[in-house]
Design a protein around this motif. Structure first.
Motif, PDB file in Angstrom:
ATOM      1  N   ALA A 138       0.831  -1.201   0.000  1.00 26.79           N
ATOM      2  CA  ALA A 138       0.000   0.000   0.000  1.00 26.79           C
ATOM      3  C   ALA A 138       0.868   1.254   0.000  1.00 26.79           C
ATOM      4  O   ALA A 138       1.900   1.309   0.669  1.00 26.79           O
ATOM      5  CB  ALA A 138      -0.917   0.013   1.219  1.00 26.79           C
ATOM      6  N   ARG A 139       0.417   2.253  -0.748  1.00 27.83           N
ATOM      7  CA  ARG A 139       1.038   3.575  -0.751  1.00 27.83           C
ATOM      8  C   ARG A 139       0.247   4.455   0.207  1.00 27.83           C
ATOM      9  O   ARG A 139      -0.973   4.586   0.069  1.00 27.83           O
ATOM     10  CB  ARG A 139       1.016   4.176  -2.155  1.00 27.83           C
ATOM     11  CG  ARG A 139       1.717   3.328  -3.212  1.00 27.83           C
ATOM     12  CD  ARG A 139       1.415   3.836  -4.608  1.00 27.83           C
ATOM     13  NE  ARG A 139       1.760   5.261  -4.711  1.00 27.83           N
ATOM     14  CZ  ARG A 139       1.005   6.164  -5.336  1.00 27.83           C
ATOM     15  NH1 ARG A 139      -0.142   5.813  -5.885  1.00 27.83           N
ATOM     16  NH2 ARG A 139       1.389   7.424  -5.394  1.00 27.83           N
ATOM     17  N   GLY A 175       9.184  -2.469   9.145  1.00 25.79           N
ATOM     18  CA  GLY A 175       9.085  -3.876   9.533  1.00 25.79           C
ATOM     19  C   GLY A 175       7.897  -4.545   8.876  1.00 25.79           C
ATOM     20  O   GLY A 175       7.218  -4.002   8.013  1.00 25.79           O
ATOM     21  N   GLY A 176       7.626  -5.764   9.287  1.00 21.76           N
ATOM     22  CA  GLY A 176       6.532  -6.529   8.718  1.00 21.76           C
ATOM     23  C   GLY A 176       6.959  -7.252   7.464  1.00 21.76           C
ATOM     24  O   GLY A 176       8.017  -7.023   6.893  1.00 21.76           O
ATOM     25  N   SER A 177       6.100  -8.168   6.992  1.00 23.08           N
ATOM     26  CA  SER A 177       6.411  -8.931   5.787  1.00 23.08           C
ATOM     27  C   SER A 177       6.261  -8.045   4.564  1.00 23.08           C
ATOM     28  O   SER A 177       5.557  -7.052   4.578  1.00 23.08           O
ATOM     29  CB  SER A 177       5.460 -10.128   5.678  1.00 23.08           C
ATOM     30  OG  SER A 177       4.131  -9.670   5.506  1.00 23.08           O
ATOM     31  N   ALA A 178       6.901  -8.436   3.479  1.00 27.01           N
ATOM     32  CA  ALA A 178       6.838  -7.646   2.248  1.00 27.01           C
ATOM     33  C   ALA A 178       5.406  -7.514   1.753  1.00 27.01           C
ATOM     34  O   ALA A 178       5.024  -6.504   1.184  1.00 27.01           O
ATOM     35  CB  ALA A 178       7.713  -8.273   1.175  1.00 27.01           C
ATOM     36  N   SER A 179       4.580  -8.567   1.979  1.00 29.10           N
ATOM     37  CA  SER A 179       3.202  -8.532   1.492  1.00 29.10           C
ATOM     38  C   SER A 179       2.324  -7.598   2.301  1.00 29.10           C
ATOM     39  O   SER A 179       1.243  -7.231   1.869  1.00 29.10           O
ATOM     40  CB  SER A 179       2.605  -9.939   1.509  1.00 29.10           C
ATOM     41  OG  SER A 179       2.593 -10.437   2.850  1.00 29.10           O
ATOM     42  N   GLY A 180       2.783  -7.213   3.493  1.00 28.69           N
ATOM     43  CA  GLY A 180       1.966  -6.345   4.327  1.00 28.69           C
ATOM     44  C   GLY A 180       2.569  -4.984   4.556  1.00 28.69           C
ATOM     45  O   GLY A 180       2.156  -4.267   5.445  1.00 28.69           O
ATOM     46  N   LYS A 181       3.556  -4.617   3.769  1.00 30.48           N
ATOM     47  CA  LYS A 181       4.289  -3.377   4.016  1.00 30.48           C
ATOM     48  C   LYS A 181       3.519  -2.164   3.525  1.00 30.48           C
ATOM     49  O   LYS A 181       2.953  -2.170   2.442  1.00 30.48           O
ATOM     50  CB  LYS A 181       5.649  -3.437   3.333  1.00 30.48           C
ATOM     51  CG  LYS A 181       6.566  -2.256   3.688  1.00 30.48           C
ATOM     52  CD  LYS A 181       7.928  -2.404   3.073  1.00 30.48           C
ATOM     53  CE  LYS A 181       8.685  -3.548   3.722  1.00 30.48           C
ATOM     54  NZ  LYS A 181      10.071  -3.664   3.202  1.00 30.48           N
ATOM     55  N   LEU A 182       3.550  -1.126   4.339  1.00 29.34           N
ATOM     56  CA  LEU A 182       2.959   0.152   3.985  1.00 29.34           C
ATOM     57  C   LEU A 182       4.084   1.120   3.643  1.00 29.34           C
ATOM     58  O   LEU A 182       4.953   1.385   4.478  1.00 29.34           O
ATOM     59  CB  LEU A 182       2.125   0.721   5.142  1.00 29.34           C
ATOM     60  CG  LEU A 182       0.685   0.203   5.302  1.00 29.34           C
ATOM     61  CD1 LEU A 182       0.662  -1.274   5.632  1.00 29.34           C
ATOM     62  CD2 LEU A 182      -0.032   0.996   6.383  1.00 29.34           C
TER      63      LEU A 182
END
Length: 461
Positions: A138-139, A175-182
């Motif tokens: 997400a942007r 932080g967080g996984s690449a699929s959940g990165k903001l």
């Protein structure tokens, strides 16, 4: 607007065919107003983009006009977002600023790669959840509030307080996984009111937060200063001041009322003095959008080691963004309604009933303080002078279209048209209602050839 008023037969025919009230718009004015702001920024060598605040008017012709000149668009709902995408607006030309963002709206934005202005932790959690579900990134832009101005906070119910901006970013955007990165791309704010110095203070503090975030590794690309670019509906200041002088005299009981039942328009009388603040837009004000924007950019920025705000922004290689609505629509439309009756009240004043309701030319203000214009029908017979109030179609005692008593020195008659000038910015659609099962006003584009073309928003889908 003047051209339409000088073609009364065409206007009357359009109302007969399409109904009353009728919203008439001219999207070319939006292009002109955008380009004027771009010229101000360009002369200061700024990377700059205007985002038209779509909520100010629902007509799709304005979406097309903004897209034609490469402007961005600020959307505040699922329908606004979907309509812009359907009209061919690129995702990177949109920003989602909706006050309430439900899952369906967030899914649509993330699916298309639209930047989302983030207001609070609950929104962040929803965005993270949708990112995980869609396996997308997400942007986002972090919306800020709580700026300080001369030792006092600029209070807003929107945004992350500036004192918590850095911790908020570190908690949610790293932080967080690449699929959940903001991806935090920018900073955003929107202040109530029209005070230029408030914007200068907020922009200065936003630039300082930008510096701190960049030190922590965030690649901040833009700062968005929102809307609130002032416009003036009146050219002559004395008209504005004379009205308030007369209104105050009436509230104090020193002269006859100039509003219905002496409505105070937000003011009050205490100890023979006028107190409070009027609940109306400042229909006369200076400076307006272009000069106001130029003064904002030229304001000193010594604390940022720059001569002015424009230099401070450009030295940081930031894009400056803004989201005006009302001021971009200045001159771009008006609302016309048919007179259905004229009757004299036992108290002496006249009531002029129009085929429209009070939500169809209204924002959150108590009244529309620009004089409506009378367009006489060629069949009009009544030429007796009268004084009274414009009333609408809702079945309540309070259904006044304007609270001010109006004078009709040449009379007014059934079949005449009342025109509300310069209503494209917020007045047409912000409060419109279908109570009593009335149809909403049709919206038509007035082109240069005197043609009235129905806006696509009103065409069957």
């Amino acid at each position: 607007m003047l051209r339409v008023l000088n073609e009364p037969d065409l206007l009357t025919h359009a109302i007969e065919e399409l109904g009353s009230p009728l919203n008439l718009i001219h999207p070319e004015l939006l292009k002109r107003n955008i380009q004027r702001l771009e010229a101000i920024a360009g002369s200061r060598h700024l990377d700059f983009r205007v985002y038209f605040a779509r909520k100010a008017n629902k007509c799709l012709a304005f979406v097309d006009a903004a897209n034609d000149v490469g402007s961005g668009i600020d959307v505040a709902s699922l329908a606004e977002l979907q309509q812009c995408l359907a009209r061919g607006v690129a995702a990177d030309q949109l920003i989602l600023t909706a006050a309430i963002k439900n899952r369906r709206l967030v899914e649509e934005a993330i699916s298309h790669g639209v930047c989302i202005a983030v207001d609070n932790s609950s929104e962040v959690e929803l965005i993270q959840d949708v990112c995980q579900l869609l396996q997308r990134e997400a942007r986002v832009a972090m919306r800020l509030s709580g700026f300080e101005f001369r030792g006092q906070p600029l209070i807003s119910r929107f945004g992350v307080d500036v004192s918590d901006a850095l911790p908020f970013a570190l908690r949610h955007f790293q932080g967080g996984s690449a699929s959940g990165k903001l991806h935090l791309e920018g900073l955003h704010f929107h202040l109530d009111g029209y005070e230029r110095d408030h914007r200068v203070a907020a922009l200065l503090q936003s630039l300082q937060i930008c510096d701190l975030l960049r030190e922590e590794g965030f690649a901040i690309q833009f700062i968005d200063i929102g809307g609130g670019f002032p416009m003036s509906y009146l050219d002559i200041e004395s008209q504005w001041t004379r009205f308030w002088d007369a209104h105050n005299q009436a509230l104090l009981g020193l002269s006859d009322p100039v509003t219905y039942r002496n409505h105070a328009l937000g003011l009050r009388v205490e100890a023979d003095s006028i107190r409070g603040e009027a609940n109306v837009y400042p229909y006369y004000q200076r400076p307006t959008a272009e000069q106001w924007f130029a003064e904002l950019l030229d304001a000193p920025a010594d604390v940022l080691e720059a001569r002015n705000m424009a230099e401070a922004i450009s030295h940081r290689q930031l894009q400056l963004r803004c989201e005006p609505g009302r001021s971009l629509l200045d001159g771009g439309g008006m609302t016309a309604a048919r007179v259905c009756y004229v009757k004299q009240h036992p108290q002496g004043h006249h009531l002029i009933g129009l085929e429209m309701n009070s939500t169809q030319c209204r924002t959150g203000s108590d009244d529309f303080l620009v004089d409506p214009l009378l367009v006489r029908n060629t069949k009009s017979k009544n030429s007796e002078p009268c004084s009274g109030f414009l009333t609408g179609a809702y079945c309540t005692e309070s259904e006044l279209l304007t609270l001010r008593r109006l004078e009709f020195p040449l009379g007014v008659d059934v079949g005449d048209t009342i025109v509300w000038p310069n209503t494209a910015g917020y007045f047409m659609h912000f409060r419109e209602s279908r109570s009593h099962q009335f149809q909403l006003a049709k919206n038509v584009v007035c082109d240069e050839g005197s043609n009235y073309l129905i806006d696509p928003i009103d065409l069957p889908r």
